[in-house]
Enzyme design. Structure first.
Site: not given
Lengths: 239, 239
Positions: B91, B196, B124-125, B161
């Site tokens: 997020g 990714e 991700s985050a 990413h």
């Protein structure tokens, strides 16, 4: 009425143009109208201040203006107090903002611009720092600034280099619009998505969209709005 | 030897796969190998904690694991101290880090992971905050965290990413590689550009690249290096 004369450019480089050339006419008009002959350039968003100042000077001196780098001044605050035009160049927004605070230039620039003593030109990161805060920058947070609050020359946010979704893109990083919607989950100020090739001309309480493309306007909890070239965006200063 | 068991995913969504499915086999192996039956999910990078936890649970419970949201616990520090697996979802990295500090979870997670009590899964985050700091996140800085320092479960940076330049692109925002090079003007730690569909499996002092794509490795003042699938990246822990 708030006194201020700002020219806030999305990006210095635009596809199909030499450096800064896309905005040559509008920026020249702005500077001439305000009787500017000499520009104080702030190169702190990039690392090589001499090279950066030379690059900008090479473009702008041919238009009839003198350019000097603020880093050549022993007392940069004093240089701001005497400037007739302050041009803050693009690069990394976090490094730029941190340096402006370190050199005590945030209040100095605000005072000089709001007193009508100097016009302000920003490009990319230089446009981000002109707004209420840097929370809508696209840059990587390579250094920790003392705050995200910025020069607050206008009471809203700008997202420079605004980018539409790329059709057929298979990458799953957020789109620019999704990022701005995330911003609006925590923040209330409008965001102007300023596409490359456009700028905001701010004259006291009046804003005009400059350039050949729309701006995309984002409000919290509302559908975004496309604003055509030459739109009057003065309403952004009233909220 | 440092004790730690981490599975750091670039992104939960990958082109051509349902949510989290690209990593189903590797993540299941990792969790089973570590005798995990219940996962403590940390949804603080997004706004709707219930929905987010449900989305992850919907994917992962079908693999045979139980998922509970940390936000349901009155004492989240205590929940971390008892967890066998901590999964920090993606997020906004800035909001995630700020919340981890506010809830005093940074030291709690470090202690739990380094004591061998819990494995750590990040996406991700959640992968950004597992590293030394969040200075190589792609996210918009929508909120000001007390520091950019993060969980420091590994002594380097990750750019999740990770994105190669798009051929024929006419946009003038910096490429991902240019942004990481800017980071290296001010910082010395290596950066793993994690595309990714890939992840890092960290088992104590050993790192393996998981997934079907290369990772791109960036060092200060050196040319970037492509590392093929299944590469041993343990050397990143020695520097």
């Amino acid at each position: 009425m708030v006194r201020r004369n700002l020219f806030l450019i999305s990006s210095s480089k635009v596809h199909g143009y030499e450096y800064l050339q896309h905005t040559r006419d509008a920026l020249t008009d702005f500077l001439k109208k305000n009787n500017v002959s000499k520009i104080l350039f702030v190169p702190f968003a990039l690392f090589n201040h001499d090279n950066y100042t030379k690059k900008v000077a090479d473009a702008i001196t041919t238009w009839g203006f003198e350019v000097e780098g603020i880093h050549k001044h022993e007392n940069p605050v004093e240089a701001v107090r005497k400037a007739e035009a302050i041009y803050v160049g693009g690069g990394n927004t976090f490094m730029l903002l941190k340096t402006l605070y370190e050199k005590e230039l945030v209040e100095a620039i605000r005072e000089r611009v709001f007193s009508g003593g100097a016009v302000y030109v920003g490009s990319s990161a230089g446009t981000n720092v002109a707004t209420i805060n840097i929370k809508t920058t696209n840059d990587m947070p390579i250094i920790y600034p003392p705050t995200f609050d910025a020069l607050r020359l206008v009471p809203f946010n700008i997202n420079p280099h605004y980018l539409d979704p790329i059709p057929g893109n298979t990458h799953h990083g957020e789109t620019r619009q999704q990022r701005i919607e995330e911003f609006h989950q925590l923040n209330n100020t409008p965001v102007v998505g300023l596409r490359e090739g456009t700028a905001l001309l701010v004259e006291d309480d009046r804003i005009t969209l400059v350039g050949d493309f729309n701006a995309r306007l984002f409000y919290k909890s509302k559908a975004p709005k496309e604003m055509p070239p030459n739109s009057d965006l003065s309403f952004l200063l009233k909220e």
